[in-house]
Enzyme design. Structure first.
Site, PDB file in Angstrom:
ATOM      1  CG  HIS E  14      -0.407   0.229   2.536  1.00 41.31           C
ATOM      2  ND1 HIS E  14      -1.154   0.638   3.610  1.00 41.31           N
ATOM      3  CD2 HIS E  14       0.850   0.071   3.014  1.00 41.31           C
ATOM      4  CE1 HIS E  14      -0.404   0.717   4.687  1.00 41.31           C
ATOM      5  NE2 HIS E  14       0.813   0.392   4.357  1.00 41.31           N
ATOM      6  CB  CYS E  33       3.818   5.723   5.031  1.00 44.91           C
ATOM      7  SG  CYS E  33       4.372   4.907   6.529  1.00 44.91           S
ATOM      8  CG  HIS E  39       5.422   0.686   2.501  1.00 42.85           C
ATOM      9  ND1 HIS E  39       4.815   1.888   2.215  1.00 42.85           N
ATOM     10  CD2 HIS E  39       4.850   0.249   3.650  1.00 42.85           C
ATOM     11  CE1 HIS E  39       3.935   2.184   3.159  1.00 42.85           C
ATOM     12  NE2 HIS E  39       3.934   1.198   4.053  1.00 42.85           N
ATOM     13  CG  HIS E  41       2.958  -3.434   6.307  1.00 36.57           C
ATOM     14  ND1 HIS E  41       4.102  -3.067   6.967  1.00 36.57           N
ATOM     15  CD2 HIS E  41       2.389  -2.277   5.886  1.00 36.57           C
ATOM     16  CE1 HIS E  41       4.203  -1.743   6.963  1.00 36.57           C
ATOM     17  NE2 HIS E  41       3.183  -1.238   6.310  1.00 36.57           N
ATOM     18  CG  ASP E  79      -2.737 -13.327   0.506  1.00 34.47           C
ATOM     19  OD1 ASP E  79      -1.806 -12.715   1.068  1.00 34.47           O
ATOM     20  OD2 ASP E  79      -2.643 -14.510   0.140  1.00 34.47           O
ATOM     21  CG  HIS E  80       0.466 -12.676  -2.351  1.00 35.90           C
ATOM     22  ND1 HIS E  80       0.180 -13.296  -1.170  1.00 35.90           N
ATOM     23  CD2 HIS E  80       1.791 -12.903  -2.581  1.00 35.90           C
ATOM     24  CE1 HIS E  80       1.265 -13.895  -0.706  1.00 35.90           C
ATOM     25  NE2 HIS E  80       2.262 -13.669  -1.529  1.00 35.90           N
ATOM     26  CD  GLU E 126       0.633  -0.635   9.000  1.00 32.20           C
ATOM     27  OE1 GLU E 126       0.026  -0.129   8.064  1.00 32.20           O
ATOM     28  OE2 GLU E 126       1.208   0.061   9.882  1.00 32.20           O
TER      29      GLU E 126
END
Lengths: 137, 137, 137, 137, 137, 137
Positions: E14, E33, E39, E41, E79-80, E126
């Site tokens: 994100h 950020c 980047h 998580h 996801d991914h 996170e």
């Protein structure tokens, strides 16, 4: 040579008990691990595979394949099972963590070699305080 | 009002199975948790006690006492045991994590109150993905 | 050859300080680790023992024995202690994690060999970011 | 010879994609890891340094120095970055975890040797289930 | 009333960026950020459901059902994935962890109520240092 | 209303000792926690802040600000320190975890309110088994 590792978990019950021994001898050696109806753990299985990195993929081995092997050869047989009663490939084997590591090696090593990589280490985490490693010899 | 928490662990086996149901119904509801010979977990029990801080000790309750209560009332009865077979205070109770939380509350609450504190929450971590909390009502 | 591992924890205080140096030199090298009244950690000690698996027990070594050795030789001496002041076997030793690993090896290795197994590795986890391993040579 | 380890973390995004391949081939090999806009992880980097213990300090290497090297050579370049787009020293490298380990070795090894110690192992934890280790050869 | 919790994980990328602001303002508020290529998580999503325990099953809600809802409503979508680009139900939403928690609530609450239970809390981890909780109001 | 949480760690030493008591009484109540030269822990401090989400930022409070407050008000004063000797704001306070939670609340609450948010909870993890929570009243 790079080493990749994949972790899977399984929840199983077992009992440490030597049928050649008296109850007193089992109690003396195995203590509460020998209680008649067994106990259980959330086991963690960590498999290390070694190999060269394929320049096309950046992979030693596709983790999708490694996961599939771990599931088919081990996890699907032991998860939510009783290791003394339910697992054909553990028949006649005292299900100590040491013996599990050696039994899992026998199943995982040929399947990983068939993919062109090599099994390096089996690590089993039985509790947050007890672990075993086996390197195949 | 301050809340103190103490964690203890126990390794146990259990089976989710309703004796009033057919095998097919047990399988449909409980799936692999209903396998005949059971499975097991490394359970974590986290007890929260609330109270005022004693100015002489800086404690809500001495953690030595809380640990002793947790051991005597719960852990010594369930560690390395089969929760369906071995635990008198669980007789007739389906050993789901929800039911364990409520059964543990009944044993821990009076013992903690006898020390002048109050039980606030029972938390049980069954696996790294499944947890239950119970606040007594 | 199988490797078994046992984890125990201890909470201790220490101070990194070289009495042959000036305060400024201690501050330059050790920084906040050299503060006069010390600081502390929840240390984790992980001992690896290697050996053959006994076919009667499925064990390299009974973990009950390994735990007892770890408690008697190390944990009972260092838990809730100041490593600079309270531990006879650390007298004259700067209690860096590296030095702790070597000092613990000296105490644990003979006791483990007396049980017919061999110490392979001492691992100390000082914080969630800092760890040390020592293999005896 | 003692081994010290330092852990640092970084949060980064990446995409596994071979530009020489069709979309279908990328999808077949990399699956969801090849999604167009990438995904990300909280990576953990664990560096192992081996060396003799300095009798004046009790250290193999001052962890303050090791942390500074890890930050300057790796973390400051990859944290909160896209590993395919933002990192000059990864240009032209498929950012698989295996390749990251080898690329980080090249940057960390000379800097650690300049401090009189030797890099022993790069370990990267990509998720709680996937890890890589590289020993430099 | 008992509370059950289920944890699932997803790896996503994100970028925190307000399109109404200048680059300098984004940099001032969001810092790293806000880097252009994003980047990522390893997020953990922990859902708490409250309800009464069914005497037939010992369950507040079957965790198989809760897992299926979490996968279908949230995990399969994020996801991914890149949370700024790929997720229709996040369109127009700044993907801060706070906003993710509220968006996930809207999707999970009706699906859980349809099973006769009630969503109590959304918790998102996170990083190992940053977490968010949302209770629906 | 959304709750955000930030974790920071500090390594400190302390001793539980009531100067109004005899050595025997201290030993009876505090046991090994009362050893003369103290012991220590890797403490984890988790601060929960509640508030509304700013539509411009997606934040309850910028975690950069929260981290800065935690460092300036607490961590910089207690990290690598002896809590009985070194910390002015703990003077005259028995450094039990309960008392630390209340003392940290007094320092953190005004600083967080000055940023337009509200402190909700102080959580301190002293060891992997002992934790405290304080909600300000």
């Amino acid at each position: 040579m790079v080493y990749i590792q994949r972790r899977e978990t399984f929840s199983a019950s077992h009992r440490l008990h030597n049928a050649d021994w008296s109850d007193a001898q089992n109690e003396a050696v195995f203590g509460k691990c020998s209680n008649r109806f067994g106990h259980g753990h959330n086991f963690q299985l960590i498999v290390t595979v070694k190999g060269h990195v394929d320049p096309q993929t950046g992979f030693v081995m596709n983790l999708v394949d490694l996961k599939a092997i771990m599931m088919a050869e081990v996890i699907d047989h032991v998860d939510h099972r009783n290791l003394n009663e339910d697992v054909p490939f553990l028949a006649g084997i005292m299900p100590s963590t040491e013996n599990l590591a050696m039994a899992f090696w026998k199943r995982l090593s040929p399947a990983i070699e068939a993919k062109g990589a090599a099994l390096h280490c089996i690590r089993i985490i039985e509790t947050e305080n007890n672990f075993v490693e086996y390197y195949g010899e």
